[in-house]
Write a protein that holds these residues in place. Structure first.
Motif, PDB file in Angstrom:
ATOM      1  N   ALA A 274       0.837  -1.204   0.000  1.00  0.00           N
ATOM      2  CA  ALA A 274       0.000   0.000   0.000  1.00  0.00           C
ATOM      3  C   ALA A 274       0.874   1.257   0.000  1.00  0.00           C
ATOM      4  O   ALA A 274       0.951   1.969   0.994  1.00  0.00           O
ATOM      5  CB  ALA A 274      -0.922  -0.013   1.212  1.00  0.00           C
TER       6      ALA A 274
ATOM      7  N   ILE B 109      -5.230  -1.105   8.045  1.00  0.00           N
ATOM      8  CA  ILE B 109      -5.508  -2.307   7.259  1.00  0.00           C
ATOM      9  C   ILE B 109      -5.912  -3.453   8.176  1.00  0.00           C
ATOM     10  O   ILE B 109      -6.878  -4.177   7.901  1.00  0.00           O
ATOM     11  CB  ILE B 109      -4.286  -2.693   6.397  1.00  0.00           C
TER      12      ILE B 109
ATOM     13  N   SER C 207      -8.738  -6.028   5.698  1.00  0.00           N
ATOM     14  CA  SER C 207      -7.892  -6.168   4.512  1.00  0.00           C
ATOM     15  C   SER C 207      -7.804  -4.815   3.823  1.00  0.00           C
ATOM     16  O   SER C 207      -8.557  -3.887   4.130  1.00  0.00           O
ATOM     17  CB  SER C 207      -8.461  -7.207   3.543  1.00  0.00           C
ATOM     18  N   LEU C 208      -6.897  -4.720   2.878  1.00  0.00           N
ATOM     19  CA  LEU C 208      -6.744  -3.474   2.125  1.00  0.00           C
ATOM     20  C   LEU C 208      -7.986  -3.212   1.273  1.00  0.00           C
ATOM     21  O   LEU C 208      -8.423  -2.060   1.140  1.00  0.00           O
ATOM     22  CB  LEU C 208      -5.487  -3.541   1.258  1.00  0.00           C
ATOM     23  N   ILE C 209      -8.566  -4.277   0.735  1.00  0.00           N
ATOM     24  CA  ILE C 209      -9.785  -4.130  -0.075  1.00  0.00           C
ATOM     25  C   ILE C 209     -10.928  -3.592   0.791  1.00  0.00           C
ATOM     26  O   ILE C 209     -11.648  -2.671   0.378  1.00  0.00           O
ATOM     27  CB  ILE C 209     -10.183  -5.487  -0.711  1.00  0.00           C
ATOM     28  N   ASN C 210     -11.094  -4.157   1.997  1.00  0.00           N
ATOM     29  CA  ASN C 210     -12.153  -3.676   2.891  1.00  0.00           C
ATOM     30  C   ASN C 210     -11.926  -2.226   3.301  1.00  0.00           C
ATOM     31  O   ASN C 210     -12.870  -1.444   3.403  1.00  0.00           O
ATOM     32  CB  ASN C 210     -12.241  -4.539   4.141  1.00  0.00           C
TER      33      ASN C 210
ATOM     34  N   ALA D 112     -10.401   0.023   1.498  1.00  0.00           N
ATOM     35  CA  ALA D 112     -10.677   0.848   0.316  1.00  0.00           C
ATOM     36  C   ALA D 112     -12.177   1.020   0.083  1.00  0.00           C
ATOM     37  O   ALA D 112     -12.606   2.044  -0.440  1.00  0.00           O
ATOM     38  CB  ALA D 112     -10.027   0.232  -0.914  1.00  0.00           C
ATOM     39  N   LYS D 113     -12.976   0.039   0.478  1.00  0.00           N
ATOM     40  CA  LYS D 113     -14.427   0.099   0.276  1.00  0.00           C
ATOM     41  C   LYS D 113     -15.147   0.959   1.302  1.00  0.00           C
ATOM     42  O   LYS D 113     -16.288   1.343   1.086  1.00  0.00           O
ATOM     43  CB  LYS D 113     -15.014  -1.311   0.323  1.00  0.00           C
ATOM     44  N   GLN D 114     -14.484   1.259   2.418  1.00  0.00           N
ATOM     45  CA  GLN D 114     -15.164   1.997   3.489  1.00  0.00           C
ATOM     46  C   GLN D 114     -15.215   3.487   3.183  1.00  0.00           C
ATOM     47  O   GLN D 114     -14.275   4.046   2.621  1.00  0.00           O
ATOM     48  CB  GLN D 114     -14.457   1.755   4.818  1.00  0.00           C
TER      49      GLN D 114
END
Length: 148
Positions: free
Chosen positions: A76, A92, A97-100, A102-104
Protein backbone atom coordinates in the motif's frame (compact mmCIF):
# COMPACT_ATOMS: atom_id res chain seq x y z
CA UNK A 1 24.24 -0.93 33.12
CA UNK A 2 25.70 -3.59 30.88
CA UNK A 3 28.82 -1.52 30.23
CA UNK A 4 29.19 -0.33 33.82
CA UNK A 5 28.41 -3.35 35.93
CA UNK A 6 28.66 -2.17 39.53
CA UNK A 7 28.86 1.50 40.49
CA UNK A 8 32.46 1.32 41.70
CA UNK A 9 33.53 0.61 38.09
CA UNK A 10 31.54 3.55 36.65
CA UNK A 11 34.40 6.04 36.95
CA UNK A 12 36.62 4.01 34.63
CA UNK A 13 34.07 3.30 31.90
CA UNK A 14 33.95 5.42 28.73
CA UNK A 15 30.34 6.35 27.89
CA UNK A 16 31.21 8.73 25.03
CA UNK A 17 29.56 6.48 22.44
CA UNK A 18 26.31 6.33 24.40
CA UNK A 19 25.95 9.56 26.38
CA UNK A 20 26.79 13.23 25.97
CA UNK A 21 29.78 14.54 27.92
CA UNK A 22 27.71 16.47 30.52
CA UNK A 23 25.46 13.48 31.20
CA UNK A 24 28.47 11.17 31.41
CA UNK A 25 30.15 13.43 33.98
CA UNK A 26 26.96 13.69 36.02
CA UNK A 27 26.53 9.90 35.94
CA UNK A 28 30.08 9.27 37.12
CA UNK A 29 29.76 11.85 39.90
CA UNK A 30 26.46 10.37 41.06
CA UNK A 31 27.94 6.86 41.06
CA UNK A 32 30.79 7.98 43.31
CA UNK A 33 28.63 9.71 45.92
CA UNK A 34 25.76 7.22 45.82
CA UNK A 35 24.82 5.86 49.23
CA UNK A 36 22.91 2.87 47.94
CA UNK A 37 23.68 -0.65 49.07
CA UNK A 38 25.94 -2.96 47.09
CA UNK A 39 24.29 -5.59 44.95
CA UNK A 40 25.20 -9.26 45.04
CA UNK A 41 26.77 -11.09 42.11
CA UNK A 42 23.56 -13.08 41.63
CA UNK A 43 21.55 -9.86 41.34
CA UNK A 44 24.10 -8.43 38.91
CA UNK A 45 23.89 -11.59 36.79
CA UNK A 46 20.09 -11.31 36.67
CA UNK A 47 20.31 -7.62 35.76
CA UNK A 48 22.80 -8.35 32.98
CA UNK A 49 20.56 -11.14 31.65
CA UNK A 50 17.67 -8.70 31.61
CA UNK A 51 19.87 -6.17 29.78
CA UNK A 52 20.62 -8.78 27.14
CA UNK A 53 16.90 -9.49 26.72
CA UNK A 54 16.09 -5.78 26.36
CA UNK A 55 18.83 -5.34 23.76
CA UNK A 56 17.60 -8.39 21.81
CA UNK A 57 14.00 -7.15 21.92
CA UNK A 58 15.10 -3.71 20.74
CA UNK A 59 16.99 -5.22 17.81
CA UNK A 60 14.02 -7.47 16.98
CA UNK A 61 11.69 -4.47 17.07
CA UNK A 62 13.97 -2.71 14.59
CA UNK A 63 13.91 -5.74 12.31
CA UNK A 64 10.12 -5.91 12.50
CA UNK A 65 9.81 -2.22 11.68
CA UNK A 66 12.12 -2.62 8.66
CA UNK A 67 10.01 -5.57 7.51
CA UNK A 68 6.81 -3.56 8.00
CA UNK A 69 8.27 -0.65 6.01
CA UNK A 70 9.20 -2.90 3.09
CA UNK A 71 5.84 -4.72 3.10
CA UNK A 72 3.79 -1.52 3.35
CA UNK A 73 5.80 0.06 0.52
CA UNK A 74 4.99 -2.96 -1.65
CA UNK A 75 1.36 -3.51 -0.60
CA UNK A 76 0.00 0.00 0.00
CA UNK A 77 2.45 2.69 -1.13
CA UNK A 78 -0.15 5.49 -1.33
CA UNK A 79 -1.49 4.77 2.16
CA UNK A 80 2.07 4.61 3.47
CA UNK A 81 2.87 8.05 2.08
CA UNK A 82 -0.31 9.53 3.54
CA UNK A 83 -0.34 8.14 7.07
CA UNK A 84 2.94 6.25 7.52
CA UNK A 85 3.80 2.60 7.81
CA UNK A 86 2.60 1.91 11.32
CA UNK A 87 -0.74 3.74 11.12
CA UNK A 88 -1.37 2.30 7.66
CA UNK A 89 -0.75 -1.23 8.89
CA UNK A 90 -3.06 -0.65 11.86
CA UNK A 91 -5.81 0.69 9.58
CA UNK A 92 -5.51 -2.31 7.26
CA UNK A 93 -5.53 -4.67 10.23
CA UNK A 94 -8.56 -3.00 11.78
CA UNK A 95 -10.48 -2.98 8.49
CA UNK A 96 -9.64 -6.64 7.85
CA UNK A 97 -7.89 -6.17 4.51
CA UNK A 98 -6.74 -3.47 2.13
CA UNK A 99 -9.79 -4.13 -0.07
CA UNK A 100 -12.15 -3.68 2.89
CA UNK A 101 -10.36 -0.47 3.87
CA UNK A 102 -10.68 0.85 0.32
CA UNK A 103 -14.43 0.10 0.28
CA UNK A 104 -15.16 2.00 3.49
CA UNK A 105 -16.41 5.58 3.38
CA UNK A 106 -14.17 8.36 4.73
CA UNK A 107 -16.36 8.82 7.80
CA UNK A 108 -15.80 5.19 8.76
CA UNK A 109 -12.04 5.31 8.12
CA UNK A 110 -11.89 8.47 10.23
CA UNK A 111 -13.19 6.71 13.35
CA UNK A 112 -11.59 3.28 12.83
CA UNK A 113 -10.16 2.26 16.17
CA UNK A 114 -12.58 4.40 18.16
CA UNK A 115 -15.62 2.15 17.93
CA UNK A 116 -15.79 1.58 21.66
CA UNK A 117 -15.83 5.33 22.31
CA UNK A 118 -18.34 5.85 19.48
CA UNK A 119 -20.85 3.33 20.83
CA UNK A 120 -20.36 4.59 24.39
CA UNK A 121 -21.06 8.13 23.17
CA UNK A 122 -24.16 7.03 21.26
CA UNK A 123 -25.43 5.07 24.25
CA UNK A 124 -24.94 7.94 26.72
CA UNK A 125 -25.94 10.65 24.19
CA UNK A 126 -22.60 12.44 24.47
CA UNK A 127 -20.38 13.76 21.69
CA UNK A 128 -19.03 11.15 19.30
CA UNK A 129 -15.27 10.84 18.73
CA UNK A 130 -13.81 12.77 15.82
CA UNK A 131 -11.03 10.35 14.95
CA UNK A 132 -9.52 7.02 15.88
CA UNK A 133 -6.32 5.40 14.63
CA UNK A 134 -5.80 8.05 11.98
CA UNK A 135 -5.11 10.62 14.70
CA UNK A 136 -1.68 9.05 15.22
CA UNK A 137 -0.58 9.87 11.67
CA UNK A 138 2.11 12.55 11.52
CA UNK A 139 0.11 14.51 8.93
CA UNK A 140 -2.79 14.84 11.38
CA UNK A 141 -0.53 15.55 14.36
CA UNK A 142 1.25 18.38 12.53
CA UNK A 143 -1.92 20.11 11.38
CA UNK A 144 -3.50 22.98 13.26
CA UNK A 145 -6.37 22.12 15.63
CA UNK A 146 -8.99 23.81 13.45
CA UNK A 147 -8.01 21.58 10.51
CA UNK A 148 -8.06 18.31 12.46
Amino acid sequence: IKATGTRDKAAGVDFSGVLEQEVEDALKAAAQISMGTEISQEDLDNILALCDQVIELSEYRGQLFDYLKSRMAAVAPNLTVLVGELVGARLISHAGSLINLAKQPASTVQILGAEKALFRALKTKHETPKYGLIYHASLIGQSQPKFK
